[in-house]
Every structure is written in structure tokens, then in C-alpha cells.
Design a protein around this motif. Structure first.
Motif, short mmCIF file in Angstrom:
data_model
loop_
_atom_site.label_atom_id
_atom_site.label_comp_id
_atom_site.label_asym_id
_atom_site.label_seq_id
_atom_site.Cartn_x
_atom_site.Cartn_y
_atom_site.Cartn_z
N GLY A 199 0.80 -1.22 0.00
CA GLY A 199 0.00 0.00 0.00
C GLY A 199 0.83 1.26 0.00
O GLY A 199 0.38 2.31 0.47
N VAL A 200 2.03 1.19 -0.54
CA VAL A 200 2.95 2.33 -0.51
C VAL A 200 2.83 3.19 -1.76
O VAL A 200 2.87 4.42 -1.68
N LEU A 201 2.67 2.57 -2.91
CA LEU A 201 2.59 3.31 -4.16
C LEU A 201 1.18 3.82 -4.39
O LEU A 201 0.21 3.11 -4.15
N ARG A 202 1.07 5.03 -4.86
CA ARG A 202 -0.21 5.61 -5.23
C ARG A 202 0.02 6.64 -6.33
O ARG A 202 1.15 7.10 -6.53
N PRO A 203 -1.04 7.02 -7.08
CA PRO A 203 -0.86 7.96 -8.18
C PRO A 203 -0.58 9.37 -7.69
O PRO A 203 -1.18 9.84 -6.73
N SER A 204 0.33 10.03 -8.36
CA SER A 204 0.66 11.41 -8.02
C SER A 204 -0.48 12.33 -8.47
O SER A 204 -1.05 12.16 -9.53
N MET A 205 -0.78 13.32 -7.63
CA MET A 205 -1.81 14.30 -7.97
C MET A 205 -1.19 15.61 -8.48
O MET A 205 -1.91 16.54 -8.80
N ALA A 206 0.14 15.65 -8.53
CA ALA A 206 0.81 16.85 -9.05
C ALA A 206 0.57 16.96 -10.55
O ALA A 206 0.53 15.95 -11.26
N ILE A 207 0.44 18.16 -11.05
CA ILE A 207 0.13 18.37 -12.47
C ILE A 207 1.24 17.83 -13.36
O ILE A 207 0.98 17.16 -14.36
N ALA A 208 2.48 18.10 -12.99
CA ALA A 208 3.60 17.69 -13.85
C ALA A 208 3.76 16.18 -13.93
O ALA A 208 4.25 15.66 -14.94
N ALA B 258 5.64 11.83 13.80
CA ALA B 258 6.69 12.69 14.33
C ALA B 258 7.99 12.54 13.55
O ALA B 258 8.93 13.31 13.75
N ILE B 259 8.02 11.55 12.68
CA ILE B 259 9.20 11.34 11.84
C ILE B 259 8.72 11.19 10.40
O ILE B 259 7.80 10.42 10.11
N VAL B 260 9.29 11.98 9.49
CA VAL B 260 8.83 12.04 8.12
C VAL B 260 9.99 11.81 7.16
O VAL B 260 11.11 12.29 7.41
N VAL B 261 9.73 11.10 6.08
CA VAL B 261 10.76 10.83 5.06
C VAL B 261 10.60 11.81 3.91
O VAL B 261 9.51 12.00 3.38
N GLN C 235 1.44 9.45 -12.29
CA GLN C 235 2.63 8.62 -12.20
C GLN C 235 2.81 8.17 -10.75
O GLN C 235 2.35 8.84 -9.83
N PRO C 236 3.48 7.05 -10.49
CA PRO C 236 3.57 6.53 -9.13
C PRO C 236 4.49 7.35 -8.24
O PRO C 236 5.54 7.82 -8.67
N GLU C 237 4.07 7.52 -7.00
CA GLU C 237 4.91 8.08 -5.97
C GLU C 237 4.64 7.31 -4.68
O GLU C 237 3.65 6.59 -4.57
N MET C 238 5.53 7.46 -3.71
CA MET C 238 5.43 6.68 -2.48
C MET C 238 4.97 7.54 -1.31
O MET C 238 5.30 8.72 -1.23
N SER C 239 4.20 6.90 -0.43
CA SER C 239 3.79 7.54 0.81
C SER C 239 3.50 6.44 1.81
O SER C 239 3.12 5.33 1.42
N TYR C 240 3.64 6.74 3.09
CA TYR C 240 3.69 5.68 4.10
C TYR C 240 2.55 5.70 5.10
O TYR C 240 2.70 5.19 6.21
N GLU C 241 1.38 6.25 4.73
CA GLU C 241 0.28 6.25 5.68
C GLU C 241 -0.28 4.85 5.93
O GLU C 241 -0.80 4.56 7.00
N HIS C 242 -0.19 3.98 4.93
CA HIS C 242 -0.83 2.67 5.03
C HIS C 242 0.15 1.50 4.97
O HIS C 242 -0.27 0.35 4.94
N GLY C 243 1.42 1.78 4.95
CA GLY C 243 2.42 0.73 4.91
C GLY C 243 3.78 1.34 4.66
O GLY C 243 3.91 2.56 4.52
N TYR C 244 4.80 0.50 4.62
CA TYR C 244 6.14 1.00 4.30
C TYR C 244 6.80 0.08 3.29
O TYR C 244 6.33 -1.04 3.05
N CYS C 245 7.85 0.55 2.67
CA CYS C 245 8.53 -0.20 1.61
C CYS C 245 9.44 -1.25 2.24
O CYS C 245 10.57 -0.95 2.65
N ARG C 246 8.98 -2.46 2.31
CA ARG C 246 9.72 -3.54 2.98
C ARG C 246 10.98 -3.91 2.18
O ARG C 246 10.92 -4.06 0.96
N PRO C 247 12.09 -4.07 2.85
CA PRO C 247 13.36 -4.34 2.16
C PRO C 247 13.34 -5.59 1.31
O PRO C 247 14.07 -5.69 0.32
N GLU C 248 12.52 -6.57 1.68
CA GLU C 248 12.51 -7.83 0.93
C GLU C 248 11.62 -7.80 -0.30
O GLU C 248 11.62 -8.75 -1.10
N CYS C 249 10.85 -6.73 -0.47
CA CYS C 249 9.89 -6.66 -1.59
C CYS C 249 10.50 -5.89 -2.77
O CYS C 249 10.93 -4.75 -2.62
#
Length: 497
Positions: free
Chosen positions: A363-372, A485-488, A376-390
């Protein structure tokens, strides 16, 4: 027989490509991912020489079979056209087309604008008429939630019968812009197919234009034997490409998609799929068309599509305390998947087919809402994180926007940098020894140090920038909501630890 073979292959391709955008287990991608890589634009962008050679060979031998057998959007139009055939009077259902002159200027304009947008770097706009990505937007947006719902219902049944054949997955997060874009695309394509058969392919689609002019030189093609033709016009009335001029015994091969419908309806055997040149009547007036300027700009392409992100549905903690769902934080720079190398590489090669987004199990990748970079895919961590093994997204990307990356390489690729906001951290604000970010960090990049020098009772997190890879485990698992409290923050160009 040729028509039956074409329909059988088209159905298989349509179902398997659709499954690629729906399957969340990775099974479809591992066995049939090659179907995405042989689509014209993904093959061109990734410089897949083998796929390009196969497509070129198919076109120069058999004509535009790509549009009838391999392109999922083209097959979808055939399905809609077939459904249209069951509506209305019987005579009209089978004889509802007629020969039309090619909309040459329209084709030039769409292909020229498409190429110009790519040259100017406006790939998001150019991608709106790229067929593979258009199909991906439609399937993922409208069939994805249905597929997931069916899976979850089967999972409920399996649990009741002590079976683990199916398992629950998080419902997909719907984005209104993605729904609107996919909906408008489907309506336009469906309307063309309903009213004009293959009108969209032969007027709007840049891939259809490119392959159409290449297919004029194909070895095999439907040809009309004027000595057998009785002028019944059945071939013309059943040609969904509207490219058969039965009066002059001509076929416009730049629009013919090799569907073989004309051969099937000709009762005199006057049309055959062969290598010989058509016999034309003396009255035929062939017109030469300057096609060079239309084909030389066919080298550039990219598309913007739509995609869906998966989100965990959490309401309460144990049924007692309500959980405040996390919100996307403000990031200095967006985060792109490991293997994408840099923002520019992703933006320049991504067709926004959303295959990576559909395949992301975390649940990390989602479509970008930026015009440019819209859709296209971008990452965000509200619903999961990018697991090293995936490494799923790098395995399914057909264009080279996300290059194949091994697990060991992923663990040493810095896609972003975590930053602690002490104004939100529980250790600094409430004197609570949390340390969850440090405990869960897979690369041990977060250490706990005393808030007050000399006092070891309360510790706060400090990020070791040389070790942090930006996987988002700390941000996702931070107990502070709605903003962690911690943001990437992402890196413009990925780095190595």
C-alpha cells in the motif's frame, strides 16, 4: 478459421492483461508479465529490442495484428462493437458500416501533438491517448475494487470452513481525479467503438497510426479478387475499420486491423488473406499520400494513467479507543521507488500504466496528484512502508522507469531521508520513552539518545543519515497521528549507502 484463431488469441490476451492489473499476489506478473513488456510503447521506452523485433516482424508479415490480438484497448473496442451488434434490427446489426475516407489530417494532428508534447516534456498530457495505459486506468479503477471485494468475500467463506486458500486484503483507496480520468477515457473510447467500430484506433491512437502505415508494406494482407467479386458490399458493411472500398476493390491497409471479418462474410470467396497483390479495376484511381512526416516522429512516447492505492481500514483499537487515521505529510521532495534511479528517469520513462501501483503489496505506491507528474507513481507511508525484501514494482515495470533491483541492492539504495520533528515526538513533548521508530528500523539507522544530557530515563530518536534508506518504516509505525513525528523526504537522485 482465421477469424476464429484471431478471436481466441484476443480473448486470451485480454483476460491475461486484465489480470495483470488486478492480481495482488504476484502470480500473474511472474507468469504473464511479458504481455505488458511486448506492448508497443513499453517496449519502445524500455528499448526492449527483442519485443520491438517481434512486433515489427508481426506487422511486416501479418499486418496490424497487434491492434486485434495484442493491444487490450483494441480488443476492448471489439468487445463493445460486438455488444452493439446485439442492439437494433438484425439486418442493421450485421451490415452497419460503410466505407469512409481516412481522416488523414486528424491522424497527423494527433500524432504530431503527441510527439510534440513528449519533446516538450509534457508526458502527462501526451500519455492520455496511449492505448496500453488507457486500458490500465480503466481496468484498475473500475474492476480493481470489484476484484478485491470478491476476494475478501471468498476469504470470509474460507475462514468459515477452516481454509486459508484466500486471505483478506485492504480495500483500495479511491482518488476522484483517477476515477474521473478513467471514466472519461472509457466513455470516449466506448462511444467511438459503439458508433464507429475502430474509429478511435484509426483517428486518435498514435500507436494505431504508426503501425497502420507500417502495415501497408506487410507481406500478408486481405486482398480482393475483382474477377470473383459480385459487388454485394457485405465486406464493406461489416468492416469495423471502414476501410474497404468495394466499388473500386480497394482496401486501405493503413486502417485494416486484420480482423478477418470481411473474409468471413464473403460468400463468393473474393477476399483472401494472401501475399499476392490485389487485382484492381481499370477505373481505380490510387492516391499517393505523403506518409514520411507522420512516421518519423513515432520514436517518442509516454503516457499518464491512473492508478489506485491500497489502504488498511482501521477504525478502533481493540474496539475501544478510536484510531485517528494518518494523513500524508508535507514532503520537501516526493519519494520514488527503489530502482527508478531518479525523479527524471521515472518521469521520462513511466507510461503511468499503474501496473506497479496495482502490484504493490504494502500500500505504498499511489498515483501522483501533481500536475507535472499526474498519475505517475509516488510513495507515501500512511498505510504501509517499503519492505526491504519486496521488489515487486521493479519486477513488473515494462518500460524501464523502475529497473529490476535485487533485495541486497534495495537495502543499500537511499530513496529518501527520515527527519524527526521533536515538536511532535512523544519523547520530547510528553516525556514518554517510545523508541518504536528505532526498534522497527530495518537498517538500524535510528538511535535513541537522552533528551536531557546525563539523564538516561527519557530518550529521543536521532537519525543516522549515512545509514537511512528512506523505507518509511519509522514514519508508518510512529504512534503519533494524524501526522507522524518522523517524516521521510525523497531524494531527487537515489544514492547508495
Amino acid at each position: 478459421m482465421l477469424k476464429k484463431i484471431r478471436i481466441t488469441l484476443a480473448i486470451i490476451t485480454f483476460l491475461l492483461v486484465s489480470w495483470l492489473f488486478l492480481d495482488f499476489t504476484g502470480y500473474a506478473q511472474s507468469h504473464f508479465g511479458w504481455l505488458a513488456k511486448i506492448q508497443f510503447m513499453p517496449a519502445l521506452l524500455s528499448l526492449n529490442i527483442v519485443a520491438l523485433f517481434i512486433l515489427a516482424a508481426l506487422t511486416f508479415i501479418f499486418g496490424r495484428v497487434y491492434c486485434s490480438v495484442i493491444c487490450p484497448l483494441g480488443i476492448m473496442q471489439d468487445i463493445i462493437n460486438r455488444l452493439r451488434g446485439y442492439v437494433g434490427k438484425k439486418a442493421y446489426r450485421k451490415n452497419r458500416f460503410k466505407y469512409k475516407k481516412a481522416l488523414t489530417i486528424v491522424r497527423i494532428i494527433f500524432l504530431g501533438v503527441f510527439a510534440l508534447l513528449i519533446i516538450l516534456g509534457m508526458t502527462t498530457a501526451a500519455a492520455l491517448i496511449e492505448p496500453y495505459s488507457e486500458f490500465g486506468r480503466i481496468v484498475s479503477t473500475f474492476l480493481g475494487p470489484v476484484y478485491d471485494w470478491i476476494n475478501n468475500r471468498l476469504a470470509d467463506i474460507a475462514v468459515e470452513n477452516d481454509s486459508y486458500m484466500f486471505y483478506h486484503i485492504a480495500p483500495q483507496l479511491m482518488f476522484l481525479p483517477a476515477i474521473l480520468l478513467a471514466g472519461v477515457t472509457f466513455l470516449i473510447v466506448a462511444l467511438f467503438a459503439w458508433l464507429d467500430g475502430r474509429g478511435y484506433c484509426n483517428s486518435v491512437c498514435p500507436v494505431g497510426t504508426i503501425l497502420g502505415y507500417a502495415s501497408k508494406f506487410s507481406l500478408l494482407k486481405p486482398v480482393i479478387d475483382s474477377s470473383k467479386c459480385n459487388g454485394c458490399s457485405k465486406c464493406s458493411k461489416n468492416c469495423k475499420a471502414s476501410c474497404i472500398n468495394y466499388k473500386e476493390h480497394q482496401i486501405d491497409y493503413s486502417r485494416c486491423v486484420a480482423c478477418m471479418d470481411c473474409i468471413g462474410v464473403c460468400s463468393k470467396g473474393a477476399i483472401k488473406y494472401s501475399a499476392r497483390k490485389p487485382e484492381v479495376a481499370p477505373s481505380v484511381n490510387l492516391k499517393n499520400v505523403d506518409d514520411g512526416r507522420r512516421t518519423f516522429i513515432a520514436v517518442g512516447t509516454i503516457a499518464a494513467g491512473a492508478a489506485l492505492a491500497k489502504a488498511e481500514e482501521k477504525v478502533t483499537d481493540g474496539g475501544f479507543a478510536p484510531i485517528i487515521p494518518k494523513e500524508k505529510p508535507g514532503r520537501k521532495r516526493k519519494i520514488t521507488p527503489p530502482g527508478s534511479i531518479s525523479h527524471s528517469n521515472l518521469e521520462g520513462n513511466c507510461t503511468s500504466c499503474q501496473l506497479c501501483i496495482s502490484s504493490c503489496p504494502n500500500g505504498v505506491l499511489r498515483p501522483s496528484m501533481a500536475i507535472a507528474t499526474f498519475m505517475q507513481p509516488e510513495m507515501s507511508y500512511e498505510h504501509g512502508y517499503c519492505r526491504p525484501e519486496c521488489t515487486r514494482c521493479s519486477e513488473v515495470c515494462p518500460t524501464g522507469a523502475i529497473l529490476k533491483i535485487e533485495q541486497a541492492d534495495k537495502s543499500s539504495t537511499k530513496i529518501g531521508q527520515a527527519s524527526v520533528n521533536l515538536e511532535r515526538c512523544l519523547s520530547a513533548t510528553e516525556g514518554v520513552n517510545c523508541g518504536k521508530c528505532s526498534i522497527k528500523c530495518p537498517v538500524q539507522a535510528i538511535v535513541m539518545t537522552p533528551v536531557n544530557p546525563g539523564d538516561e530515563s527519557i530518550l529521543m530518536p536521532i537519525v543516522n543519515e549515512s545509514l537511512c534508506i528512506g523505507c518509511g518504516a519509522c514514519e508508518h509505525l510512529c504512534p503519533v497521528s494524524p501526522h507522524s513525528a518522523i517524516v521521510v523526504h525523497g531524494h531527487e537522485v537515489h544514492r547508495l549507502v
